[in-house]
Motif scaffolding. Structure first.
Motif, PDB file in Angstrom:
ATOM      1  N   THR A   1       1.020   4.835   0.896  1.00 16.67           N
ATOM      2  CA  THR A   1       0.290   5.941   1.518  1.00 16.67           C
ATOM      3  C   THR A   1       1.052   7.120   1.248  1.00 16.67           C
ATOM      4  O   THR A   1       0.115   8.225   1.678  1.00 16.67           O
ATOM      5  CB  THR A   1      -0.010   5.512   3.050  1.00 16.67           C
TER       6      THR A   1
ATOM      7  N   GLU B   1       0.881  -1.185   0.073  1.00 13.78           N
ATOM      8  CA  GLU B   1       0.033  -0.135  -0.109  1.00 13.78           C
ATOM      9  C   GLU B   1       0.926   1.096   0.103  1.00 13.78           C
ATOM     10  O   GLU B   1       2.003   1.322   0.753  1.00 13.78           O
ATOM     11  CB  GLU B   1      -0.971  -0.119   1.265  1.00 13.78           C
TER      12      GLU B   1
ATOM     13  N   ARG C   1      -2.787   4.609  -2.083  1.00 10.03           N
ATOM     14  CA  ARG C   1      -3.692   5.251  -1.049  1.00 10.03           C
ATOM     15  C   ARG C   1      -3.237   6.604  -0.509  1.00 10.03           C
ATOM     16  O   ARG C   1      -3.626   6.824   0.479  1.00 10.03           O
ATOM     17  CB  ARG C   1      -3.722   4.223   0.106  1.00 10.03           C
ATOM     18  N   SER C   2      -2.321   7.260  -1.244  1.00 15.06           N
ATOM     19  CA  SER C   2      -1.725   8.497  -0.560  1.00 15.06           C
ATOM     20  C   SER C   2      -2.870   9.577  -0.608  1.00 15.06           C
ATOM     21  O   SER C   2      -3.856   9.708  -1.262  1.00 15.06           O
ATOM     22  CB  SER C   2      -0.843   9.044  -1.472  1.00 15.06           C
ATOM     23  N   LYS C   3      -2.788  10.268   0.443  1.00 13.53           N
ATOM     24  CA  LYS C   3      -3.960  11.349   0.557  1.00 13.53           C
ATOM     25  C   LYS C   3      -3.279  12.888   0.583  1.00 13.53           C
ATOM     26  O   LYS C   3      -2.078  13.112   0.886  1.00 13.53           O
ATOM     27  CB  LYS C   3      -4.573  11.294   2.157  1.00 13.53           C
TER      28      LYS C   3
ATOM     29  N   SER D   1     -10.774   6.383  -7.444  1.00 19.36           N
ATOM     30  CA  SER D   1      -9.661   7.408  -6.898  1.00 19.36           C
ATOM     31  C   SER D   1      -9.398   8.477  -7.468  1.00 19.36           C
ATOM     32  O   SER D   1      -9.676   8.526  -8.967  1.00 19.36           O
ATOM     33  CB  SER D   1      -8.197   6.551  -6.478  1.00 19.36           C
TER      34      SER D   1
ATOM     35  N   GLY E   1      -4.422   8.990  -4.140  1.00 22.01           N
ATOM     36  CA  GLY E   1      -5.270   8.061  -3.392  1.00 22.01           C
ATOM     37  C   GLY E   1      -6.471   8.705  -2.627  1.00 22.01           C
ATOM     38  O   GLY E   1      -7.156   7.925  -1.979  1.00 22.01           O
TER      39      GLY E   1
END
Ligand code: FAD
Ligand code: EPU
Length: 340
Positions: A27, A25, A69-71, A117, A90
């Motif tokens: 992130t 994942e 999944r990066s925010k 996404s 993400g």
């Protein structure tokens, strides 16, 4: 950090059983150089996944699967008429659409409730109810695979078309999108020309709708028409709508005068759903079948493997070609090894 033999069934909305040989994942974008170096050192092929709402996964995906999944949402410029926003790949698309509307940043309301996404949005230039995302994309920040080299593409480089972009052509599975910069108007100009949206607004006696009313209408139409993948696993439209040249279109219209059609810059666009419905697929049963409310959506309630999805897709393609002489093109992308 990578994990071995990871079950991807919960990570694809068609809920096909699939196993990743290795999985990580992502992130934070800063993890990428290390992960890519590790994959290169081990000669692992790479597969990039967002929320898995537009893929058909085979039983086994060799190499490394990266789930993005990066925010992060950053306003770069807040002008009088427009705003520039950089969004990490993400982030969830629908959440971002809502975030924009709440702050008076307009344009994306027709694209409400599209699963997936932000990073996947430019891949097929997501579109719905008369709007495509490409018109709001200023640039896309990428890492090229497998080297990890950084690359920025502007809107022109992205070569956006109907369910199409450079990311499905020259850069297919080569550019990992890290973030997207959008330019959005702060003055609302609702787009209400799409037939089912226009009909909905008329039926609800909404003249001159606000962006919020367009958003609400799109959410309502979609919720009634398209199955929620949580309840009935699916990937939305399984095929693109075909675009025909003049001669083929006129020939078909003579044979099928009731055939619905739309004008597209590239030619005459036909709803693939109509072609599939005419072949009687809505009446056929089966564990894997087309949705009763929308013939373009293949549903997989029993979580059957990808080969059964492919078998139905092939049947549909063959029958539509035999009856109408049109070759349907699948919309979701296929990854991994499909057992027979
Ligand atoms: P995934 O399915 O995970 O991946 C799709 C493709 O994008 C793959 O090729 C993958 O490798 C690539 N990808 C994903 N993230 C990245 C990244 N960061 N960098 C590089 N490549 C990446 N689509 C529409 O256009 N309009 C609709 O109206 C619409 N309605 C839908 C309704 C339903 C119920 C469902 C299930 C799907 C629908 N779709 C629609 C399709 C889907 O929502 C979009 O294609 C969405 O953009 C996919 O996002 P994702 O994160 O799930 O991508
Ligand atoms: N129709 C049928 N039978 C059906 C459903 C639809 O004949 O079971 C016909 C009707 O004539 C209807 C027409 O198809 O008027 C169009 O239907 P709809 O408005 O639902 O749109 P679509 O062409 O089937 C496209 C996109 C959708 C997007 C909607 C709204 C493609 C491949 N699909 O569907 O995108 O949400 O328009 O803009 O372009 C997706 O890509 O996954 C997706 C859901």
């Amino acid at each position: 950090m990578t994990r071995d033999h990871v079950d991807l069934l919960p990570l694809n909305t068609l809920r096909v059983p699939a196993m990743a040989e290795h999985f990580a994942e992502v992130t934070m974008a800063s993890q990428l150089p290390g992960l890519l170096a590790h994959a290169r050192a081990n000669h692992w092929p790479l597969t990039v996944l967002g929320e898995g709402s537009n893929v058909v996964l085979g039983d086994f995906l060799p190499g490394l699967v990266l789930a993005i999944r990066s925010k992060g949402i950053t306003v770069l410029d807040d002008g009088d008429t427009h705003v520039r926003i950089q969004v990490a790949a993400g982030e969830n698309w629908h959440m971002f659409v809502r975030w924009c509307l709440q702050r008076g940043y307009f344009g994306l309301e027709n694209l409400a409730l599209i699963p997936g996404s932000v990073g996947a949005a430019p891949i097929q230039n997501i579109g719905a109810y008369g709007v495509e995302v490409g018109r709001f994309v200023e640039s896309v920040q990428c890492r090229l695979l497998p080297s990890g080299e950084q690359r920025e593409l502007n809107r022109e480089d992205c070569a956006f078309g109907y369910r199409d972009s450079v990311f499905k052509r020259e850069l297919s599975d080569v550019a990992l999108i890290v973030s997207v910069i959008f330019v959005l108007p702060k003055i609302p100009r609702p787009v209400t020309t799409y037939p089912s949206l226009a009909n909905y607004l008329e039926a609800h006696e909404i003249a001159g709708p606000t962006a919020q009313q367009v958003f609400d209408a799109v959410v309502d139409i979609r919720s009634n028409r398209l199955p929620d993948p949580e309840a009935l696993p699916n990937v939305g439209s399984f095929f693109k709508n075909p675009v025909l040249g003049e001669e083929q279109f006129q020939g078909l219209l003579e044979r099928f005068p009731a055939m619905p059609h739309y004008e597209d810059p590239a030619g005459h666009k036909l709803p693939a759903a109509w072609l599939i419905e005419q072949c009687g697929f809505k009446q056929r049963g089966g564990a894997v079948r087309v949705h009763a409310e929308h013939a373009l959506v293949i549903i997989n309630p029993e979580q059957r493997p990808a080969r059964e999805i492919s078998a139905l897709a092939r049947e549909i393609t063959d029958e539509v070609r035999a009856r109408f002489g049109i070759l349907l093109e699948p919309e979701p992308r296929r990854y991994g090894i499909f057992e027979q």
